[in-house]
Design a protein around this motif. Structure first.
Motif, PDB file in Angstrom:
ATOM      1  N   PHE A 109      24.874   8.973  11.726  1.00 19.59           N
ATOM      2  CA  PHE A 109      24.727   8.573  10.318  1.00 19.59           C
ATOM      3  C   PHE A 109      24.630   7.055  10.195  1.00 19.59           C
ATOM      4  O   PHE A 109      23.814   6.525   9.427  1.00 19.59           O
ATOM      5  CB  PHE A 109      25.911   9.093   9.507  1.00 19.59           C
ATOM      6  N   ALA A 110      25.461   6.321  10.940  1.00 15.01           N
ATOM      7  CA  ALA A 110      25.431   4.857  10.883  1.00 15.01           C
ATOM      8  C   ALA A 110      24.088   4.317  11.359  1.00 15.01           C
ATOM      9  O   ALA A 110      23.558   3.352  10.793  1.00 15.01           O
ATOM     10  CB  ALA A 110      26.572   4.284  11.717  1.00 15.01           C
ATOM     11  N   ASP A 111      23.528   4.927  12.398  1.00 14.23           N
ATOM     12  CA  ASP A 111      22.216   4.482  12.885  1.00 14.23           C
ATOM     13  C   ASP A 111      21.132   4.692  11.837  1.00 14.23           C
ATOM     14  O   ASP A 111      20.284   3.822  11.606  1.00 14.23           O
ATOM     15  CB  ASP A 111      21.862   5.231  14.174  1.00 14.23           C
ATOM     16  N   VAL A 112      21.149   5.855  11.185  1.00 15.71           N
ATOM     17  CA  VAL A 112      20.148   6.133  10.162  1.00 15.71           C
ATOM     18  C   VAL A 112      20.317   5.178   8.977  1.00 15.71           C
ATOM     19  O   VAL A 112      19.322   4.647   8.435  1.00 15.71           O
ATOM     20  CB  VAL A 112      20.261   7.600   9.691  1.00 15.71           C
ATOM     21  N   ALA A 117      18.447   0.435   5.820  1.00 11.35           N
ATOM     22  CA  ALA A 117      18.684  -0.920   5.310  1.00 11.35           C
ATOM     23  C   ALA A 117      17.619  -1.890   5.822  1.00 11.35           C
ATOM     24  O   ALA A 117      17.169  -2.780   5.093  1.00 11.35           O
ATOM     25  CB  ALA A 117      20.080  -1.397   5.707  1.00 11.35           C
ATOM     26  N   TRP A 118      17.216  -1.739   7.071  1.00  8.91           N
ATOM     27  CA  TRP A 118      16.172  -2.625   7.609  1.00  8.91           C
ATOM     28  C   TRP A 118      14.871  -2.471   6.843  1.00  8.91           C
ATOM     29  O   TRP A 118      14.129  -3.429   6.652  1.00  8.91           O
ATOM     30  CB  TRP A 118      15.944  -2.320   9.085  1.00  8.91           C
ATOM     31  N   ALA A 119      14.578  -1.242   6.416  1.00 10.29           N
ATOM     32  CA  ALA A 119      13.316  -0.969   5.733  1.00 10.29           C
ATOM     33  C   ALA A 119      13.397  -1.206   4.223  1.00 10.29           C
ATOM     34  O   ALA A 119      12.378  -1.169   3.546  1.00 10.29           O
ATOM     35  CB  ALA A 119      12.885   0.477   5.998  1.00 10.29           C
ATOM     36  N   THR A 120      14.631  -1.436   3.706  1.00  5.77           N
ATOM     37  CA  THR A 120      14.810  -1.628   2.260  1.00  5.77           C
ATOM     38  C   THR A 120      15.594  -2.923   2.037  1.00  5.77           C
ATOM     39  O   THR A 120      16.822  -2.928   2.176  1.00  5.77           O
ATOM     40  CB  THR A 120      15.562  -0.436   1.643  1.00  5.77           C
TER      41      THR A 120
END
Length: 277
Positions: A109-112, A117-120
């Protein structure tokens, strides 16, 4: 004959009691009266009581993910309690296996969440507020320093800094060069006030205390206050030896409109003659 009359009277009396009343039992009404017959009371049909149908609240079906999560949560709690109360090798291993599953799911879940966050950009915490990268932090601090310096230069148009000191205070002597450099760099005047009336190197125009230190309850030096002589408003900045960055941060903070609401009792209102004798 007498017996016959008595029998007739008895019959008439019984008829008056059993049947409708006759005129001879109501002689006081006279011979000419008319009385409506009593209406027959219609028997009302018995109504059967209404049976109330209990309302069963509609429960929306639970998502399968929630049901699976609750089962896993309950299994972890139960196996943990069992392992605590009866810590055999099998019980502890069973609990650790379930805990490992939970950790693995949380890590995924943390990875997703990180990739989202990187994409938003608006969800990326590293782009909100103070950055975490060394280079970005350097740029942020330089920008913040420039902004605060400009705001303090604007304050210097109608504000001064009161620097309370004692001539025998080594900390005051160590702090004086920082204040002198701060005055030259950020264009805000520093008024040095000797609590004991002694001199201070770097401030040839230092003034002797006229009682303002007692009014402001200055019990520790060095002490710095932000003062607005025109209105007589004085606000404490700090006590002890402060760095230039601390002075910038504190002065910029107390000069904001929200500062008065945060701590109304911090500022003192004094007359102009009390501030500058």
């Amino acid at each position: 004959m007498t017996l016959t009359v008595l029998l007739m009277l008895g019959t008439l009396t019984a008829s008056a009691q059993d049947g409708p009343q006759r005129y001879w039992s109501d002689t006081w009404r006279g011979w000419h009266f008319y009385e409506d017959p009593s209406p027959d009371v219609e028997a009302k049909p018995a109504t059967s009581p209404k049976t109330l149908t209990p309302t069963v609240p509609t429960v929306s079906p639970k998502a399968p993910e929630l049901a699976a999560f609750e089962r896993l949560q309950k299994a972890v709690e139960e196996t943990r309690n069992i392992a605590i109360m009866h810590p055999t090798e099998a019980n502890v291993r069973r609990y650790m296996e379930l805990e490992s599953q939970v950790v693995e799911r949380a890590s995924y879940f943390a990875d997703v969440a990180q990739r989202v966050a990187w994409a938003t950009p608006e969800l990326d915490p590293t782009l909100q507020g103070r950055p975490v990268g060394a280079k970005a932090l350097e740029v942020f601090e330089q920008q913040q320093l420039a902004d605060r310096s400009r705001s303090i230069a604007d304050l210097g148009r109608d504000h001064v800094l009161f620097f309370f000191y004692r001539a025998d205070c080594p900390y005051c002597h160590a702090f004086a060069p920082t204040l002198a450099a701060f005055q030259a760099r950020h264009s805000i005047k520093v008024v040095a006030i000797g609590v004991d009336g002694g001199p201070m190197p770097g401030f040839p125009d230092a003034r002797a205390d006229n009682g303002i230190a007692t009014t402001l309850k200055v019990t520790q030096v060095p002490a710095v206050f932000l003062a607005q002589p025109f209105t007589g408003k004085i606000t404490p900045i700090g006590f002890g030896v402060l760095s230039e960055a601390q002075l910038l941060e504190r002065i910029a903070l107390v000069a904001t409109p929200q500062a008065e609401a945060m701590l109304p009792s911090a500022s003192r209102q004094m007359g102009r003659q009390s501030v500058f004798p």
